[in-house]
Scaffold this active site. Structure first.
Site, PDB file in Angstrom:
ATOM      1  N   ASP A  66       0.827  -1.204   0.000  1.00 30.07           N
ATOM      2  CA  ASP A  66       0.000   0.000   0.000  1.00 30.07           C
ATOM      3  C   ASP A  66       0.858   1.249   0.000  1.00 30.07           C
ATOM      4  OD1 ASP A  66       0.912  -0.142   2.600  1.00 30.07           O
ATOM      5  OD2 ASP A  66      -1.066  -0.362   3.516  1.00 30.07           O
ATOM      6  N   SER A  67       2.180   1.069   0.123  1.00 30.88           N
ATOM      7  CA  SER A  67       3.118   2.186  -0.040  1.00 30.88           C
ATOM      8  C   SER A  67       3.037   2.782  -1.434  1.00 30.88           C
ATOM      9  CB  SER A  67       4.549   1.712   0.236  1.00 30.88           C
ATOM     10  OG  SER A  67       4.854   0.559  -0.530  1.00 30.88           O
ATOM     11  N   ASP A 113      -0.626  -6.341  -0.334  1.00 26.65           N
ATOM     12  CA  ASP A 113      -1.190  -5.774   0.890  1.00 26.65           C
ATOM     13  C   ASP A 113      -2.709  -5.708   0.830  1.00 26.65           C
ATOM     14  OD1 ASP A 113       0.921  -5.289   2.603  1.00 26.65           O
ATOM     15  OD2 ASP A 113       1.249  -3.232   1.926  1.00 26.65           O
ATOM     16  N   LYS A 121      -0.798  -9.696   2.777  1.00 28.86           N
ATOM     17  CA  LYS A 121      -0.239  -9.183   4.030  1.00 28.86           C
ATOM     18  C   LYS A 121      -1.225  -8.215   4.667  1.00 28.86           C
ATOM     19  CE  LYS A 121       3.185  -6.104   4.062  1.00 28.86           C
ATOM     20  NZ  LYS A 121       2.589  -4.981   4.842  1.00 28.86           N
ATOM     21  N   GLU A 171      -1.824  -5.784   8.482  1.00 24.82           N
ATOM     22  CA  GLU A 171      -1.150  -5.205   9.644  1.00 24.82           C
ATOM     23  C   GLU A 171      -1.927  -5.484  10.924  1.00 24.82           C
ATOM     24  OE1 GLU A 171       0.535  -1.369   7.081  1.00 24.82           O
ATOM     25  OE2 GLU A 171      -0.630  -1.047   8.902  1.00 24.82           O
ATOM     26  N   GLU A 222       8.550  -4.087  11.504  1.00 25.26           N
ATOM     27  CA  GLU A 222       8.907  -2.747  11.035  1.00 25.26           C
ATOM     28  C   GLU A 222       9.190  -1.818  12.199  1.00 25.26           C
ATOM     29  OE1 GLU A 222       7.388   0.837   8.042  1.00 25.26           O
ATOM     30  OE2 GLU A 222       6.277  -1.056   8.146  1.00 25.26           O
TER      31      GLU A 222
END
Length: 270
Positions: A51-52, A90, A119, A121, A187
């Site tokens: 999502d970066s 993501d 992935k 979070e 992270e």
């Protein structure tokens, strides 16, 4: 698989084999056909359609603004452009927090777009989503420590797991493994804690700003290549593409203005 072997296709079990062999896992973000093809040729093990992309491609100042549809489109581009790496996509902000049904539905859409795994979070608070995804046949990579989608709640870009927070982060990582995650991203985590987590888990850890004790490393590719100009403590630029691209663009503009481009060799005759 021997330590010297290079698999033709990287899968989730390949990463666990790498960990057992002590072979570091390489991961870079990728959102397009050119970077995916180049990183495949370079032997990168995992391509993260992160999502970066909201920051590095779409111009947002937070990953919160990256939409599921964006990641679906970028995932397809990457998956069509590489053969060896595992493609990890993501789950965007808002696609899994509310319910397990949301998580599975969006996970299925990413897999149908070409992802090999997803992935998301969070720690123990998202275990039902992790378990539901795994039960649906969707491999899951966890992500603890600093979680960019929660930047507003965390109060900015801060190292996580210091002091009293260390035990909670450790417990989150262990819980993700027990829920079926095949790997965990760490992270902005103190290096000693990241090493402890990595030595405890049977599944591999992938660090970003978490020290050399992790089983692998990931960077945003534009940071790695010196294109973004973003150089926090945990990033190393292995090239200076920003300067090189700027130089090429200036030379092109100068050549066009001087009418030296296109030259005769770039021109078609009647």
């Amino acid at each position: 698989m021997s330590e010297s072997a290079t698999p033709r296709k990287v899968r989730t079990h390949t990463l666990r084999d790498f960990k057992k062999e002590g072979r570091a896992i390489t991961m870079l973000t990728s959102y397009d056909t050119f970077s995916a093809g180049i990183f495949d040729e370079a032997g990168i093990d995992v391509l993260l359609v992160g999502d970066s992309a909201g920051n590095t491609v779409l111009g947002y100042d937070s990953t919160v603004y990256t939409k599921h549809e964006d990641i679906v489109r970028f995932t397809g581009a990457v998956a069509r452009s590489c053969t060896r790496p595992l493609v990890l996509a993501d789950l965007a902000f808002g696609t899994y927090q509310a319910s397990v049904e949301d998580a599975v539905r969006h996970g299925v859409e990413l897999m149908q777009a070409g992802a090999h795994a997803v992935k998301l979070e969070g720690g123990r608070e998202i275990l039902p989503q992790v378990e539901a995804l795994v039960n649906a046949g969707i491999p899951v990579c966890g992500h603890v420590g600093f979680t960019p989608q929660s930047v507003n709640q965390l109060g900015g870009f801060k190292v996580q797991g210091r002091g009293e927070g260390a035990d909670a982060l450790f417990a989150d990582a262990v819980a993700l493994e027990e829920a079926g995650a095949f790997a965990v991203v760490l992270e902005l985590v103190p290096a000693p804690l990241a090493t402890r987590v990595s030595e405890t888990l049977e599944v591999p850890t992938i660090g970003i700003g978490a020290g050399a004790g992790c089983d692998g490393q990931v960077l945003v590719w534009q940071d790695m290549a010196g294109l973004s100009g973003f150089e926090p403590r945990f990033v190393k630029a292995f090239a200076d593409l920003r300067s090189e691209l700027s130089r090429a663009a200036r030379e092109y503009a100068d050549a066009v203005r001087a009418k030296s481009f296109p030259a005769p060799e770039h021109t078609f005759e009647q």
